[in-house]
Write a protein that holds these residues in place. Structure first.
Motif, short mmCIF file in Angstrom:
data_model
loop_
_atom_site.label_atom_id
_atom_site.label_comp_id
_atom_site.label_asym_id
_atom_site.label_seq_id
_atom_site.Cartn_x
_atom_site.Cartn_y
_atom_site.Cartn_z
N GLY A 202 0.77 -1.23 0.00
CA GLY A 202 0.00 0.00 0.00
C GLY A 202 0.81 1.28 0.00
N TYR A 203 2.13 1.16 -0.06
CA TYR A 203 2.97 2.36 -0.02
C TYR A 203 3.56 2.72 -1.38
CZ TYR A 203 2.45 2.59 5.00
OH TYR A 203 1.91 2.72 6.27
N GLY A 204 3.02 2.13 -2.43
CA GLY A 204 3.35 2.58 -3.77
C GLY A 204 4.48 1.83 -4.43
N VAL A 205 4.95 2.41 -5.54
CA VAL A 205 6.00 1.79 -6.35
C VAL A 205 7.30 1.72 -5.55
CG1 VAL A 205 6.68 3.98 -7.42
CG2 VAL A 205 7.14 1.82 -8.60
N ALA A 206 8.04 0.63 -5.73
CA ALA A 206 9.30 0.44 -5.02
C ALA A 206 10.47 0.74 -5.95
CB ALA A 206 9.41 -0.98 -4.49
N ILE A 207 11.37 1.61 -5.51
CA ILE A 207 12.62 1.88 -6.23
C ILE A 207 13.69 0.93 -5.69
CG2 ILE A 207 14.44 3.56 -6.63
CD1 ILE A 207 12.35 5.76 -6.41
N VAL A 208 14.30 0.18 -6.60
CA VAL A 208 15.35 -0.77 -6.22
C VAL A 208 16.65 -0.25 -6.81
CG1 VAL A 208 16.11 -3.18 -6.29
CG2 VAL A 208 13.66 -2.63 -6.24
N LYS A 209 17.48 0.38 -6.00
CA LYS A 209 18.70 1.03 -6.52
C LYS A 209 19.67 0.03 -7.10
CE LYS A 209 22.11 4.61 -5.44
NZ LYS A 209 23.29 3.96 -6.00
N TYR A 210 19.77 -1.15 -6.48
CA TYR A 210 20.66 -2.17 -7.03
C TYR A 210 20.11 -3.56 -6.77
CZ TYR A 210 22.40 -2.19 -2.19
OH TYR A 210 22.50 -2.24 -0.82
N THR A 211 20.49 -4.46 -7.65
CA THR A 211 20.09 -5.87 -7.54
C THR A 211 21.35 -6.69 -7.28
OG1 THR A 211 20.26 -6.07 -9.94
CG2 THR A 211 18.09 -5.57 -9.03
N GLY A 212 21.33 -7.97 -7.61
CA GLY A 212 22.51 -8.81 -7.44
C GLY A 212 22.47 -9.61 -6.16
#
Length: 451
Positions: free
Chosen positions: A349-359
């Motif tokens: 419910g807190y909106g779109v998630a920004i994922v700065k890095y993966t791996g």
């Protein structure tokens, strides 16, 4: 600032529900990557888009697209010379595939061998009703579509599990639920007067009568076993949607809806979408993000427009472009709180998630967005009142994963990962918050317009 703002407090339930209803119809239809691409192409055609072969350069603002292998797609609209704001998603999902030569008979049962695709917990697929969906290509090139179990009147298929009365050994899950046990039950009625494999031959007779395909035809087939479960609203407050294949067809739907609503402009950047196959197995093959079909499409578009189509020209366009790698992330699960970093995990419910890095581990195999791009993204989201949050896929040395971002970054795109959080990711029945579903679509729309 809209970081950490609850969507339910700023959007009306009606607008969230209206978007959810359209999504429910899509995710029920798009059970395979081919069907997801077919849905997208139909939507593009209805919106006036033309294929690259049909494109007339005198109609500069007409949207252009190309379908590749019926499993991937690229589409753009606007002036590509100024750069392109792309949203890239993948349309494949974890599943079971029929093996190349699948059918056999054993003690009165006709069965078929399978091969799992992508990262699955094998035990989740036993005793789940499955549909057989895909295409069979006959020797003469005729393509036969198969969809058994999609309609409520159809039979379904099952991987039978061992009853608890005979399952007394205390084994590891990986040992108990083995890939060589994942054999689909097809039937048990023998073909009359047949002495050798009568049940298997009865099954083959049914396929021949209904679809005109013989046993050898299955060698040249793309047939997938996917959950036959209908998408459902979840929770007494109806705040979640449960469905198969939301990783990552949810982002493809959000991106398509946002893209179709963005106006083509002669000034500013063009808008585009990229839908890939094979992400769940490392984006391999000629329909995945490591393939360069979309670059060939852009070169052809430049030629049609009478512009340079060499590497230098294309590199210049890419250097001015941004690619949002639209993919889901893990949603906080209170029952398994120990695997999450509570400061860096998406919440419902807190909106779109920004994922700065993966791996994984020490960011191995990661794509990491530059701070400058992250700042631009959050600035646009804040200016447009979009709720957003940050997320990473688990604690350090616990979780990790990859997306298509690193392959786009290698081509020179400025890239960032974003998307909604899911519960039960990669299972036959994944869960998403309706609020996050809607807010992510709004985020994609304003980013296509303003990056």
């Amino acid at each position: 600032m809209n970081f950490g703002k609850l969507v339910w407090e700023k959007r009306t339930k009606e607008e969230i529900e209206n978007f959810a209803q359209g999504y429910l119809r899509f995710i029920d239809f798009a059970r395979t990557e081919r069907l997801a691409i077919a849905y997208a192409e139909e939507a593009l055609r209805k919106a006036g888009f033309v294929s690259i072969e049909e494109f007339d350069p005198s109609s500069e603002m007409v949207g252009v697209y190309q379908v590749h292998r019926e499993k991937s797609l690229v589409a753009v609209k606007g002036n590509v010379e100024n750069g392109i704001n792309f949203i890239a998603a993948h349309v494949d999902a974890p599943r079971l595939d029929l093996r190349t030569y699948p059918f056999y008979e054993d003690n009165g049962y006709a069965l078929a061998e399978t091969h799992y695709y992508g990262g699955v917990k094998k035990y989740q697929w036993f005793n789940v009703p499955l549909a057989l969906v895909g295409v069979v290509v006959k020797e003469d090139g005729e393509k036969v579509s198969v969809c058994i179990g999609c309609d409520e009147k159809d039979p379904v298929f099952v991987l039978p599990d061992l009853l608890p009365h005979l399952d007394k050994e205390d084994k590891k899950v990986s040992e108990q639920f083995r890939a060589d046990k994942m054999n689909i039950l097809l039937g048990s009625i023998p073909l009359k007067d047949e002495k050798s494999e009568p049940v298997k031959k009865q099954i083959l007779r049914i396929f021949k009568e209904k679809y005109g395909i013989g046993e050898e035809d299955f060698v040249s087939a793309d047939l997938e076993l996917v959950p036959a479960l209908k998408p459902r609203v979840v929770g007494i407050d109806e705040s979640f949607i449960g469905a198969y294949g939301q990783d990552d067809r949810i982002c493809a739907y959000q991106a398509l809806k946002a893209f179709l609503e963005v106006e083509a402009r002669s000034e500013g950047k063009a808008a585009g979408i990229l839908f890939f196959d094979r992400e769940e197995i490392g984006s391999e093959g000629d329909s995945g993000a490591q393939a360069r079909f979309y670059l060939a499409f852009l070169r052809k578009l430049l030629v049609k427009k009478g512009l340079r189509s060499d590497e230098l020209s294309l590199d210049d366009i890419i250097s001015k472009s941004v690619a949002i790698s639209a993919d889901v992330t893990a949603l906080y699960d209170p029952s398994f709180a120990d695997v999450h970093d509570k400061l860096n995990v998406a919440k419902p419910g807190y909106g779109v998630a920004i994922v700065k890095y993966t791996g994984r581990g020490g960011k191995s195999g990661a794509s990491e967005a530059h701070a400058e791009l992250v700042a631009r993204v959050r600035g646009i989201l804040n200016k447009n009142g979009i709720s957003w949050q940050t997320s990473l896929l688990g604690k350090v040395d616990v979780g990790g994963g990859g997306t298509v971002a690193k392959f786009l970054a290698k081509e020179g795109f400025d890239t960032i990962d974003m998307g909604p959080g899911l519960l039960s990711m990669h299972s036959p029945f994944e869960l998403v918050s309706k609020a996050d579903l809607y807010e992510t679509y709004l985020a994609f729309k304003v980013l296509l317009e303003n990056l």
